[in-house]
Scaffold this motif. Structure first.
Motif, PDB file in Angstrom:
ATOM      1  N   PRO A 107      46.129  50.685  33.590  1.00 47.91           N
ATOM      2  CA  PRO A 107      45.907  51.224  34.933  1.00 47.91           C
ATOM      3  C   PRO A 107      44.764  50.584  35.713  1.00 47.91           C
ATOM      4  O   PRO A 107      44.536  50.946  36.868  1.00 47.91           O
ATOM      5  N   ARG A 108      44.043  49.653  35.121  1.00 44.08           N
ATOM      6  CA  ARG A 108      42.836  49.133  35.764  1.00 44.08           C
ATOM      7  C   ARG A 108      43.135  48.265  36.991  1.00 44.08           C
ATOM      8  O   ARG A 108      44.224  47.730  37.154  1.00 44.08           O
ATOM      9  N   ASP A 109      42.120  48.132  37.839  1.00 44.83           N
ATOM     10  CA  ASP A 109      42.172  47.211  38.970  1.00 44.83           C
ATOM     11  C   ASP A 109      41.695  45.832  38.525  1.00 44.83           C
ATOM     12  O   ASP A 109      40.932  45.707  37.558  1.00 44.83           O
ATOM     13  N   VAL A 110      42.131  44.810  39.269  1.00 47.85           N
ATOM     14  CA  VAL A 110      41.737  43.439  38.960  1.00 47.85           C
ATOM     15  C   VAL A 110      41.330  42.710  40.235  1.00 47.85           C
ATOM     16  O   VAL A 110      41.660  43.137  41.347  1.00 47.85           O
ATOM     17  N   VAL A 111      40.638  41.600  40.039  1.00 47.93           N
ATOM     18  CA  VAL A 111      40.207  40.739  41.137  1.00 47.93           C
ATOM     19  C   VAL A 111      40.972  39.425  41.054  1.00 47.93           C
ATOM     20  O   VAL A 111      41.142  38.859  39.973  1.00 47.93           O
ATOM     21  N   VAL A 112      41.450  38.963  42.186  1.00 47.82           N
ATOM     22  CA  VAL A 112      41.963  37.597  42.315  1.00 47.82           C
ATOM     23  C   VAL A 112      41.073  36.920  43.341  1.00 47.82           C
ATOM     24  O   VAL A 112      41.092  37.276  44.523  1.00 47.82           O
ATOM     25  N   ALA A 113      40.233  35.986  42.885  1.00 55.60           N
ATOM     26  CA  ALA A 113      39.226  35.379  43.750  1.00 55.60           C
ATOM     27  C   ALA A 113      39.361  33.864  43.764  1.00 55.60           C
ATOM     28  O   ALA A 113      39.941  33.257  42.857  1.00 55.60           O
ATOM     29  N   ARG A 114      38.809  33.265  44.787  1.00 57.09           N
ATOM     30  CA  ARG A 114      38.801  31.803  44.885  1.00 57.09           C
ATOM     31  C   ARG A 114      37.959  31.217  43.757  1.00 57.09           C
ATOM     32  O   ARG A 114      37.005  31.831  43.266  1.00 57.09           O
ATOM     33  N   ASP A 115      38.339  30.035  43.339  1.00 60.78           N
ATOM     34  CA  ASP A 115      37.545  29.261  42.374  1.00 60.78           C
ATOM     35  C   ASP A 115      37.331  29.991  41.055  1.00 60.78           C
ATOM     36  O   ASP A 115      36.361  29.713  40.336  1.00 60.78           O
ATOM     37  N   GLY A 116      38.183  30.960  40.740  1.00 53.81           N
ATOM     38  CA  GLY A 116      38.063  31.658  39.463  1.00 53.81           C
ATOM     39  C   GLY A 116      36.864  32.573  39.351  1.00 53.81           C
ATOM     40  O   GLY A 116      36.452  32.926  38.240  1.00 53.81           O
ATOM     41  N   LEU A 117      36.300  33.015  40.475  1.00 51.46           N
ATOM     42  CA  LEU A 117      35.057  33.793  40.456  1.00 51.46           C
ATOM     43  C   LEU A 117      35.305  35.265  40.152  1.00 51.46           C
ATOM     44  O   LEU A 117      36.388  35.805  40.377  1.00 51.46           O
ATOM     45  N   THR A 118      34.272  35.926  39.629  1.00 46.90           N
ATOM     46  CA  THR A 118      34.255  37.376  39.483  1.00 46.90           C
ATOM     47  C   THR A 118      33.560  37.973  40.704  1.00 46.90           C
ATOM     48  O   THR A 118      32.951  37.255  41.514  1.00 46.90           O
ATOM     49  N   LEU A 119      33.616  39.296  40.841  1.00 50.01           N
ATOM     50  CA  LEU A 119      32.920  39.938  41.962  1.00 50.01           C
ATOM     51  C   LEU A 119      31.434  39.603  41.955  1.00 50.01           C
ATOM     52  O   LEU A 119      30.840  39.303  43.002  1.00 50.01           O
ATOM     53  N   GLY A 120      30.828  39.670  40.779  1.00 49.07           N
ATOM     54  CA  GLY A 120      29.392  39.416  40.677  1.00 49.07           C
ATOM     55  C   GLY A 120      29.004  37.984  40.988  1.00 49.07           C
ATOM     56  O   GLY A 120      27.842  37.717  41.317  1.00 49.07           O
ATOM     57  N   GLU A 121      29.955  37.068  40.899  1.00 51.46           N
ATOM     58  CA  GLU A 121      29.672  35.660  41.180  1.00 51.46           C
ATOM     59  C   GLU A 121      29.903  35.284  42.632  1.00 51.46           C
ATOM     60  O   GLU A 121      29.488  34.209  43.076  1.00 51.46           O
ATOM     61  N   LEU A 122      30.564  36.151  43.390  1.00 43.66           N
ATOM     62  CA  LEU A 122      30.804  35.865  44.809  1.00 43.66           C
ATOM     63  C   LEU A 122      29.485  35.939  45.582  1.00 43.66           C
ATOM     64  O   LEU A 122      28.696  36.871  45.385  1.00 43.66           O
ATOM     65  N   PRO A 123      29.236  35.000  46.476  1.00 41.00           N
ATOM     66  CA  PRO A 123      28.005  35.053  47.279  1.00 41.00           C
ATOM     67  C   PRO A 123      27.970  36.282  48.174  1.00 41.00           C
ATOM     68  O   PRO A 123      29.017  36.823  48.564  1.00 41.00           O
TER      69      PRO A 123
END
Length: 330
Positions: A107-123
């Motif tokens: 049931p968890r949510d996921v992130v699909v981000a540019r350059d393979g980043l996690t939320l914490g790695e996004l500027p």
């Protein structure tokens, strides 16, 4: 009625790739468990038409994808309908019965981000897209300085906005990506401690007419643990009277206790900007579905007693502090 009285069961489904994939999964269960042929009947819902036109949903999204499928059931166009359970309104619909809840996906949510980043790695200032007030509020609550923007559309449309550089990331349900074979695009799976999912997320609902003998037969497709968990979550949601578009998250899990199975439930209610949050968790012996519903209602009532119904329109977060409490029920 016996299963052989019907040569083919007509399964109502929305037209999207995810919906038809989910419905085919249920069709396979029907063929395996009930030994009867199936055919998918595609129904266009008001939510699909609105989404295709790019028009924002008006008010609560509760039930916007469900009504046309239920109408098809009542008009005998289909024998059963398959929904994402989190789309179902929490109030009963005359003439319609929830026949089964099959085993739940993650049931968890996921992130699909540019350059393979996690939320914490996004500027700081990165654009993160979501159409869910629940996700938006919890993203704000993480305090990462992200620019949370509203987006609509199916999985392809949302991920396409990342690929096109319109947003830096999107947050989606893991279950949907798993069902259509796109987990390889996930860059981070979010722990429920960071983001509680929507009540019922990852589960499917199979509905039929309440007076149909098929109701008893479809019980063979039900997973008791999943059904109990989502019942607790949805009872909490109903008690909070939030609806699907409110900043409410809930997750229940069944675990083996010393004296038998136990149900553990976590729930949160947030202000729209995530500045204020109330959290509760609780557990109870899982003796039957009534126990699951009682746990959900009691946990939600405790949140209401702490002012949960006021968080959504809190005018000045600086004047209040977020509350976080844990309780356990015998």
């Amino acid at each position: 009625m016996t299963v052989t009285d019907r040569r083919t069961l007509r399964i109502g489904t929305r037209r999207s790739l995810l919906a038809t994939t989910q419905s085919e999964h249920v069709a396979a269960l029907v063929r395996d468990k009930l030994d009867v042929d199936t055919v998918l009947v595609e129904i266009t819902t008001d939510g699909d038409r609105t989404q295709a036109a790019g028009t924002p949903l008006q008010g609560s999204a509760t039930g916007v994808f469900v009504g046309a499928l239920r109408e098809a059931l009542l008009n005998d166009q289909v024998d059963l309908a398959v929904h994402s359970l989190k789309d179902l309104p929490t109030y009963p619909e005359p003439g319609i019965a929830l026949a089964a809840v099959p085993p739940r996906e993650d049931p968890r949510d996921v992130v699909v981000a540019r350059d393979g980043l996690t939320l914490g790695e996004l500027p700081v200032g990165s654009k993160v897209g979501t159409g869910s007030p629940r996700r938006a509020a919890q993203l704000h609550a993480l305090g990462l300085g992200l620019d949370v923007v509203s987006i609509r559309g199916n999985v392809d449309t949302r991920i396409g906005k990342v690929r096109a550089g319109e947003v830096d990331a999107v947050v989606l349900a893991r279950a949907g990506l798993a069902r259509i074979g796109r987990l390889d695009e996930v860059t981070e799976v979010l722990d429920p401690l960071q983001m509680l999912p929507a009540p019922g997320q990852g589960a499917l609902a199979i509905e039929c007419r309440a007076d149909d003998d098929l109701l008893e037969l479809l019980a063979a497709l039900d997973d008791p643990s999943t059904h109990a968990a989502v019942l607790a979550e949805r009872t909490a949601l109903a008690t909070l009277e939030g609806g699907c578009s409110a900043p409410i998250g809930a997750l229940a899990e069944v675990a083996e206790g010393e004296d038998g199975p136990e149900l553990w439930l976590r729930a949160t209610v947030l202000s729209d900007d995530g500045a204020l949050a109330l959290r509760r968790s609780g557990s109870a012996p899982l003796t039957d579905r009534a126990a699951a519903a009682h746990l959900g209602a009691q946990l939600a009532q405790e949140l209401l007693d702490e002012g949960a119904d006021q968080l959504r329109s809190a005018p000045n977060p600086q004047d209040s502090t977020a509350g976080s409490t844990e309780v356990h029920h015998a």
